[in-house]
Structure formats: C-alpha cells, structure tokens
Design an enzyme around this catalytic site. Structure first.
Site, PDB file in Angstrom:
ATOM      1  N   ALA A  91       3.405  -0.810   4.525  1.00  0.00           N
ATOM      2  CA  ALA A  91       2.624  -0.717   6.200  1.00  0.00           C
ATOM      3  C   ALA A  91       2.279  -2.174   6.451  1.00  0.00           C
ATOM      4  CB  ALA A  91       1.790   0.246   6.137  1.00  0.00           C
ATOM      5  N   ASP A 147       1.709 -15.486   6.507  1.00  0.00           N
ATOM      6  CA  ASP A 147       1.371 -17.028   6.353  1.00  0.00           C
ATOM      7  C   ASP A 147       1.431 -17.382   4.746  1.00  0.00           C
ATOM      8  OD1 ASP A 147       1.009 -17.188   9.039  1.00  0.00           O
ATOM      9  OD2 ASP A 147      -1.213 -17.040   9.065  1.00  0.00           O
ATOM     10  N   GLU A 179      12.582  -9.416   1.124  1.00  0.00           N
ATOM     11  CA  GLU A 179      11.715  -8.064   1.568  1.00  0.00           C
ATOM     12  C   GLU A 179      12.606  -6.911   1.172  1.00  0.00           C
ATOM     13  OE1 GLU A 179       8.888  -8.754   4.591  1.00  0.00           O
ATOM     14  OE2 GLU A 179       9.695  -6.877   5.569  1.00  0.00           O
ATOM     15  N   TYR A 191      11.292   8.820   1.057  1.00  0.00           N
ATOM     16  CA  TYR A 191      11.150   7.760  -0.046  1.00  0.00           C
ATOM     17  C   TYR A 191      11.836   8.260  -1.261  1.00  0.00           C
ATOM     18  CZ  TYR A 191       8.059   5.565   3.346  1.00  0.00           C
ATOM     19  OH  TYR A 191       7.535   5.132   4.206  1.00  0.00           O
ATOM     20  N   HIS A 230       4.286  -4.558   9.193  1.00  0.00           N
ATOM     21  CA  HIS A 230       4.355  -4.353  10.452  1.00  0.00           C
ATOM     22  C   HIS A 230       3.033  -4.898  11.153  1.00  0.00           C
ATOM     23  CE1 HIS A 230       7.375  -1.607   9.479  1.00  0.00           C
ATOM     24  NE2 HIS A 230       6.606  -0.984   8.551  1.00  0.00           N
ATOM     25  N   ARG A 255      13.564   4.390  12.254  1.00  0.00           N
ATOM     26  CA  ARG A 255      12.326   5.233  12.344  1.00  0.00           C
ATOM     27  C   ARG A 255      11.272   4.870  13.375  1.00  0.00           C
ATOM     28  NH1 ARG A 255       9.389   4.813   6.576  1.00  0.00           N
ATOM     29  NH2 ARG A 255       8.397   6.727   7.479  1.00  0.00           N
ATOM     30  N   PRO A 284       0.621  -1.103  -0.132  1.00  0.00           N
ATOM     31  CA  PRO A 284       0.050  -0.125  -0.085  1.00  0.00           C
ATOM     32  C   PRO A 284       0.958   1.490   0.161  1.00  0.00           C
ATOM     33  CG  PRO A 284      -0.036  -1.040   2.237  1.00  0.00           C
ATOM     34  CD  PRO A 284       0.592  -2.041   1.217  1.00  0.00           C
ATOM     35  N   ASN A 285       0.377   2.199  -0.783  1.00  0.00           N
ATOM     36  CA  ASN A 285       0.886   3.620  -0.889  1.00  0.00           C
ATOM     37  C   ASN A 285       2.207   3.483  -1.675  1.00  0.00           C
ATOM     38  OD1 ASN A 285      -1.168   4.828   0.793  1.00  0.00           O
ATOM     39  ND2 ASN A 285      -0.335   3.950   2.395  1.00  0.00           N
ATOM     40  N   ARG A 293       4.630  11.115  -2.309  1.00  0.00           N
ATOM     41  CA  ARG A 293       4.539  11.048  -0.842  1.00  0.00           C
ATOM     42  C   ARG A 293       6.125  11.114   0.039  1.00  0.00           C
ATOM     43  NH1 ARG A 293       4.730   4.340   0.906  1.00  0.00           N
ATOM     44  NH2 ARG A 293       4.194   5.349   3.004  1.00  0.00           N
ATOM     45  N   ASN A 299       8.022  -5.424  -1.366  1.00  0.00           N
ATOM     46  CA  ASN A 299       7.666  -4.693  -0.289  1.00  0.00           C
ATOM     47  C   ASN A 299       6.339  -4.424   0.078  1.00  0.00           C
ATOM     48  OD1 ASN A 299       7.861  -2.385   1.314  1.00  0.00           O
ATOM     49  ND2 ASN A 299       8.833  -1.113  -0.239  1.00  0.00           N
ATOM     50  N   HIS A 332      12.816  -2.928   1.682  1.00  0.00           N
ATOM     51  CA  HIS A 332      12.122  -1.467   2.282  1.00  0.00           C
ATOM     52  C   HIS A 332      13.007  -0.543   1.683  1.00  0.00           C
ATOM     53  CE1 HIS A 332       9.281  -3.454   4.922  1.00  0.00           C
ATOM     54  NE2 HIS A 332      10.111  -4.186   5.232  1.00  0.00           N
TER      55      HIS A 332
HETATM   56  C1  DQA Z   1       8.188   0.976   3.634  1.00  0.00           C
HETATM   57  C2  DQA Z   1       8.199   1.288   5.170  1.00  0.00           C
HETATM   58  C3  DQA Z   1       7.008   1.177   5.883  1.00  0.00           C
HETATM   59  O1  DQA Z   1       7.099   1.366   7.301  1.00  0.00           O
HETATM   60  C4  DQA Z   1       6.121   2.216   5.234  1.00  0.00           C
HETATM   61  O2  DQA Z   1       4.681   1.890   5.836  1.00  0.00           O
HETATM   62  C5  DQA Z   1       5.832   2.095   3.739  1.00  0.00           C
HETATM   63  C6  DQA Z   1       7.365   1.935   3.111  1.00  0.00           C
HETATM   64  C7  DQA Z   1       9.733   1.257   2.783  1.00  0.00           C
HETATM   65  O3  DQA Z   1       9.798   0.860   1.673  1.00  0.00           O
HETATM   66  O4  DQA Z   1      10.465   1.963   3.542  1.00  0.00           O
HETATM   67  O5  DQA Z   1       4.813   2.272   3.213  1.00  0.00           O
HETATM   68  O6  DQA Z   1       7.910  -0.071   3.256  1.00  0.00           O
END
Ligand code: DQA
Length: 158
Positions: A76, A86, A97, A22, A79, A106, A9-10, A17, A73, A99
């Site tokens: 959010a 699963d 994974e 980022y 977390h 953070r 997401p996002n 953003r 990735n 980030h």
């Molecule tokens: C993220 C870190 C996450 O905490 C955050 O919610 C994101 C991006 C990162 O790529 O640094 O949306 O996964």
C-alpha cells in the site's frame, strides 16, 4: 551477487488475506521458492518485511554498500510514500518493484505507484510468479552494471 527482498505492509498476511486477489501462498512459501532459484544462480537473498514505513526507509538506506540490488513490493505504501521513493532514489541501486496483483486493473487509488518512479522497472499482475520474474530481471541488470564497472576499472588501470 546479493539482493535485498523488501516486503511492505500486510504482505505477512499472504495466504490469509484476500486469496481471490493474492492467491493461497504464504510469504514464507514465496521466499522459500525464491531461495531455490536464487541459489542455482549464485544469488544470495536477504529477506525483510515490515508494516512500518520508517522501518522500510531504514532498510533501504542499509542497502547502500551492502547489496547489489533491491526487489521490493512496497504494497500500500507504493501509492502513498514519498519517503520510500526518496530512499530508493537516494541509494540509487538497481531496483525492481513487484506487485502480485495487476494494480492497473484495480481501484483508481491503486493505479498510481509513487515508488515506481524510483525503480528500474515494475512487474505487476503475475501473482507470486512476479517475484521470480523480478529476480531474473534484477540478476540480469546487476550483472550488466557489474560488467560496466569492471570494464571502467580495467580502462583506468591501463
Ligand atoms: C500490492 C498491491 C497494493 O495495492 C496493495 O496495497 C498490496 C499488495 C500487490 O502486490 O498487488 O498490499 O502491492
């Protein structure tokens, strides 16, 4: 070799953003760069982004028998999502994974990734370059897995 790239997401908002965290690159720009380096190494990438947890679970399940590895990735959901963790455990494919930010530097609630426990390894804090690092690592891991599999097949055919 086929790799699924799954974005949570996002991440469709990258370039807009929180650029101080980022960076300025959009998700499309990141994917274009990845395509370039992947094709040089004979790697085919399948891109997917969703803001919905269930859609990400569905996409992970579809990976079984269709791709060799996953670069994810979960954003959010890293977390919070036992469901994504699963799903990754269920299909048990080589998984990296990524980030973009260093989650350990953070807010406290970002410093634990639930999903990372189902990944082969984690890359965090190198900006969009982390996707390239992840791809290199995953390509290496998948090649090793394939080599072991073909060795086993050769032995059982003897
Ligand atoms: C993220 C870190 C996450 O905490 C955050 O919610 C994101 C991006 C990162 O790529 O640094 O949306 O996964």
């Amino acid at each position: 070799m086929k790799i699924a790239v799954i974005q949570g997401p996002n991440l469709n908002m990258l370039g807009i953003r929180e650029q101080h965290i980022y960076g300025p690159m959009s998700l499309d720009q990141i994917h274009e760069q990845m395509k370039g380096s992947a094709s040089q190494n004979g790697v085919e990438l399948e891109f997917f982004q969703s803001n919905l947890e269930g859609e990400i679970v569905d996409r992970i399940q579809e990976c079984l028998g269709t791709v060799d590895g996953i670069l994810i990735n979960p954003a959010a959901f890293s977390h919070t999502s036992i469901a994504i963790k699963d799903a990754l455990s269920a299909i048990n494919l080589p998984t990296v994974e990524v980030h973009i930010s260093n989650i350990y530097k953070r807010e406290e609630y970002r410093q634990k990734s639930i999903t990372a426990g189902s990944s082969t390894g984690v890359i965090s804090g190198f900006g969009p370059f982390g996707y390239h690092m992840g791809l290199i690592a995953l390509t290496q891991i998948v090649s090793e897995v394939k080599a072991v599999e073909s060795q086993k097949q050769a032995e059982s055919a003897e």
